[in-house]
Design a protein around this motif. Structure first.
Motif, PDB file in Angstrom:
ATOM      1  N   TRP A  68       0.817  -1.215   0.000  1.00  0.00           N
ATOM      2  CA  TRP A  68       0.000   0.000   0.000  1.00  0.00           C
ATOM      3  C   TRP A  68       0.853   1.268   0.000  1.00  0.00           C
ATOM      4  N   ALA A  69       1.934   1.266  -0.767  1.00  0.00           N
ATOM      5  CA  ALA A  69       2.884   2.374  -0.723  1.00  0.00           C
ATOM      6  C   ALA A  69       2.238   3.702  -1.086  1.00  0.00           C
ATOM      7  N   VAL A  70       1.417   3.717  -2.121  1.00  0.00           N
ATOM      8  CA  VAL A  70       0.828   4.983  -2.562  1.00  0.00           C
ATOM      9  C   VAL A  70      -0.159   5.499  -1.521  1.00  0.00           C
ATOM     10  N   LEU A  71      -1.031   4.626  -1.017  1.00  0.00           N
ATOM     11  CA  LEU A  71      -2.029   5.078  -0.052  1.00  0.00           C
ATOM     12  C   LEU A  71      -1.390   5.486   1.274  1.00  0.00           C
ATOM     13  N   ARG A  72      -0.386   4.755   1.735  1.00  0.00           N
ATOM     14  CA  ARG A  72       0.229   5.165   3.001  1.00  0.00           C
ATOM     15  C   ARG A  72       1.027   6.446   2.848  1.00  0.00           C
ATOM     16  N   SER A  73       1.532   6.718   1.649  1.00  0.00           N
ATOM     17  CA  SER A  73       2.254   7.976   1.437  1.00  0.00           C
ATOM     18  C   SER A  73       1.320   9.175   1.531  1.00  0.00           C
ATOM     19  N   GLY A  74       0.006   8.934   1.394  1.00  0.00           N
ATOM     20  CA  GLY A  74      -0.965  10.008   1.515  1.00  0.00           C
ATOM     21  C   GLY A  74      -1.395  10.303   2.942  1.00  0.00           C
ATOM     22  N   VAL A  75      -0.885   9.555   3.917  1.00  0.00           N
ATOM     23  CA  VAL A  75      -1.197   9.802   5.325  1.00  0.00           C
ATOM     24  C   VAL A  75      -0.191  10.828   5.844  1.00  0.00           C
ATOM     25  N   THR A  76      -0.674  11.989   6.185  1.00  0.00           N
ATOM     26  CA  THR A  76       0.183  13.112   6.562  1.00  0.00           C
ATOM     27  C   THR A  76       1.120  12.731   7.697  1.00  0.00           C
ATOM     28  N   GLY A  77       2.424  12.900   7.477  1.00  0.00           N
ATOM     29  CA  GLY A  77       3.423  12.674   8.512  1.00  0.00           C
ATOM     30  C   GLY A  77       3.855  11.237   8.695  1.00  0.00           C
ATOM     31  N   PHE A  78       3.314  10.309   7.887  1.00  0.00           N
ATOM     32  CA  PHE A  78       3.661   8.904   8.093  1.00  0.00           C
ATOM     33  C   PHE A  78       5.096   8.625   7.667  1.00  0.00           C
ATOM     34  N   THR A  79       5.820   7.943   8.523  1.00  0.00           N
ATOM     35  CA  THR A  79       7.159   7.435   8.235  1.00  0.00           C
ATOM     36  C   THR A  79       7.213   6.000   8.725  1.00  0.00           C
ATOM     37  N   GLU A  80       7.703   5.096   7.890  1.00  0.00           N
ATOM     38  CA  GLU A  80       7.682   3.680   8.264  1.00  0.00           C
ATOM     39  C   GLU A  80       8.620   3.389   9.430  1.00  0.00           C
ATOM     40  N   ILE A  81       8.278   2.332  10.141  1.00  0.00           N
ATOM     41  CA  ILE A  81       9.043   1.867  11.302  1.00  0.00           C
ATOM     42  C   ILE A  81       9.977   0.749  10.868  1.00  0.00           C
ATOM     43  N   ALA A  82      11.222   0.799  11.306  1.00  0.00           N
ATOM     44  CA  ALA A  82      12.152  -0.293  11.028  1.00  0.00           C
ATOM     45  C   ALA A  82      11.691  -1.562  11.743  1.00  0.00           C
ATOM     46  N   GLU A  83      11.789  -2.692  11.072  1.00  0.00           N
ATOM     47  CA  GLU A  83      11.343  -3.945  11.683  1.00  0.00           C
ATOM     48  C   GLU A  83      12.053  -4.225  12.999  1.00  0.00           C
ATOM     49  N   ASP A  84      13.333  -3.883  13.094  1.00  0.00           N
ATOM     50  CA  ASP A  84      14.056  -4.171  14.327  1.00  0.00           C
ATOM     51  C   ASP A  84      13.719  -3.178  15.449  1.00  0.00           C
ATOM     52  N   HIS A  85      12.753  -2.297  15.180  1.00  0.00           N
ATOM     53  CA  HIS A  85      12.227  -1.405  16.215  1.00  0.00           C
ATOM     54  C   HIS A  85      10.868  -1.899  16.723  1.00  0.00           C
ATOM     55  N   VAL A  86      10.526  -3.149  16.425  1.00  0.00           N
ATOM     56  CA  VAL A  86       9.234  -3.704  16.825  1.00  0.00           C
ATOM     57  C   VAL A  86       9.437  -4.940  17.696  1.00  0.00           C
ATOM     58  N   VAL A  87       8.728  -4.977  18.814  1.00  0.00           N
ATOM     59  CA  VAL A  87       8.606  -6.186  19.637  1.00  0.00           C
ATOM     60  C   VAL A  87       7.145  -6.606  19.596  1.00  0.00           C
ATOM     61  N   HIS A  88       6.888  -7.825  19.147  1.00  0.00           N
ATOM     62  CA  HIS A  88       5.526  -8.358  19.054  1.00  0.00           C
ATOM     63  C   HIS A  88       5.354  -9.416  20.131  1.00  0.00           C
ATOM     64  N   ILE A  89       4.275  -9.259  20.921  1.00  0.00           N
ATOM     65  CA  ILE A  89       4.068 -10.121  22.088  1.00  0.00           C
ATOM     66  C   ILE A  89       2.668 -10.740  22.027  1.00  0.00           C
ATOM     67  N   GLY A  90       2.598 -12.039  22.253  1.00  0.00           N
ATOM     68  CA  GLY A  90       1.320 -12.698  22.442  1.00  0.00           C
ATOM     69  C   GLY A  90       0.763 -13.415  21.234  1.00  0.00           C
TER      70      GLY A  90
END
Length: 281
Positions: free
Chosen positions: A136-158
């Motif tokens: 969804w690169a085009v649609l997410r680029s239209g969300v004001t101020g959105f910057t992607e998160i690096a995968e190694d900056h995510v902890v998923h629990i549960g």
């Protein structure tokens, strides 16, 4: 007293029906004993044109939510998002500013599908993939101020309820994964400390189906083997101990699934802990 703004966001199709869209409003009412003394304002995202295609609605709501999160932070208020589904993460990240942001994501499901590898076509199963820069690169680029998160900056629990192929896709990423409720205390500490070494800011995302059904039924996707309420609150405290928490979201409460109202009572304890810790930071 907590300076907080509660931001209520419906399910991504804009509905407020009993199964999905009215979950945030139901929790506001059911947890009034917690929220009643809150001096900050409550805002509701929307409305949107429900005649738009589904994906367009997701990203339109994300843009509106991001603006509300940003406004709250600019006013010195802590944003607490009550959302019908996990796609709210796109707007929350946009409002917090994604550069260098960490994410602690609690959920029974990976939410890491893309349109190419999805077996169900569910957009709600793509939220974490979208904020880490997939699809969804085009649609997410239209969300004001959105910057992607690096995968190694995510902890998923549960996570414990996987469709075919999802666990393999998830484990091939750089996301730190603590499955179900089988991980140890030292493993949790190591995961959060590793994230803290990368950043001091985090977004706390709590899909209520991270909890075991013995604590109440959050939605129709609840699965056995989840967290106890006590352990979830320990994790919330551990996150606030280590990070400046930029925002917190509680998502995916479907009142029609909570037939005995136990999950609403459980959620009130989650809110109380988040509010207390937000006040302290």
């Amino acid at each position: 007293m907590t300076r907080m703004r509660i931001i209520s966001m419906p399910y991504h199709d804009g509905r407020r029906d009993v199964d999905r869209g009215c979950g945030p409003e139901h929790l506001l009412h059911a947890c009034s004993d917690v929220f009643g003394e809150l001096p900050g304002s409550v805002v509701t995202v929307g409305p949107i044109d429900t005649g738009q295609p589904e994906a367009a609605r997701v990203f339109h709501l994300a843009d509106l939510l991001g603006r509300e999160v940003r406004a709250a932070r600019d006013e010195g208020l802590f944003p607490l998002i009550l959302a019908g589904d996990c796609n709210s993460c796109v707007g929350t990240v946009a409002g917090c500013g994604g550069n260098g942001l960490g994410v602690v994501w609690l959920d029974a499901h990976p939410d890491f599908d893309t349109s190419e590898r999805s077996h169900t076509g569910s957009l709600d199963a793509m939220g974490l993939a979208v904020i880490t820069g997939h699809d969804w690169a085009v649609l997410r680029s239209g969300v004001t101020g959105f910057t992607e998160i690096a995968e190694d900056h995510v902890v998923h629990i549960g996570g414990r309820d996987f469709e075919p192929g999802q666990r393999d896709d998830f484990r091939s990423s750089n996301i730190r994964i603590l499955e179900g409720n089988t991980f140890t205390g030292p493993e949790l500490t190591a995961a959060l400390d590793d994230l803290r070494a990368r950043t001091n800011r985090a977004y706390l995302h709590i899909d209520l189906d991270c909890l075991d059904p013995s604590e109440g039924i959050a939605n129709q996707y609840s699965a056995d083997g989840g967290l106890s309420l006590a352990r979830l609150l320990e994790i919330v405290n551990a996150v606030f101990d280590r990070f400046e928490v930029a925002a917190a979201a509680v998502t995916a409460y479907h009142p029609g699934s909570d037939i005995d109202n136990r999950m609403a009572g459980t959620a009130s304890k989650v809110f109380a802990t988040v509010m207390r810790r937000a006040d302290e930071q």
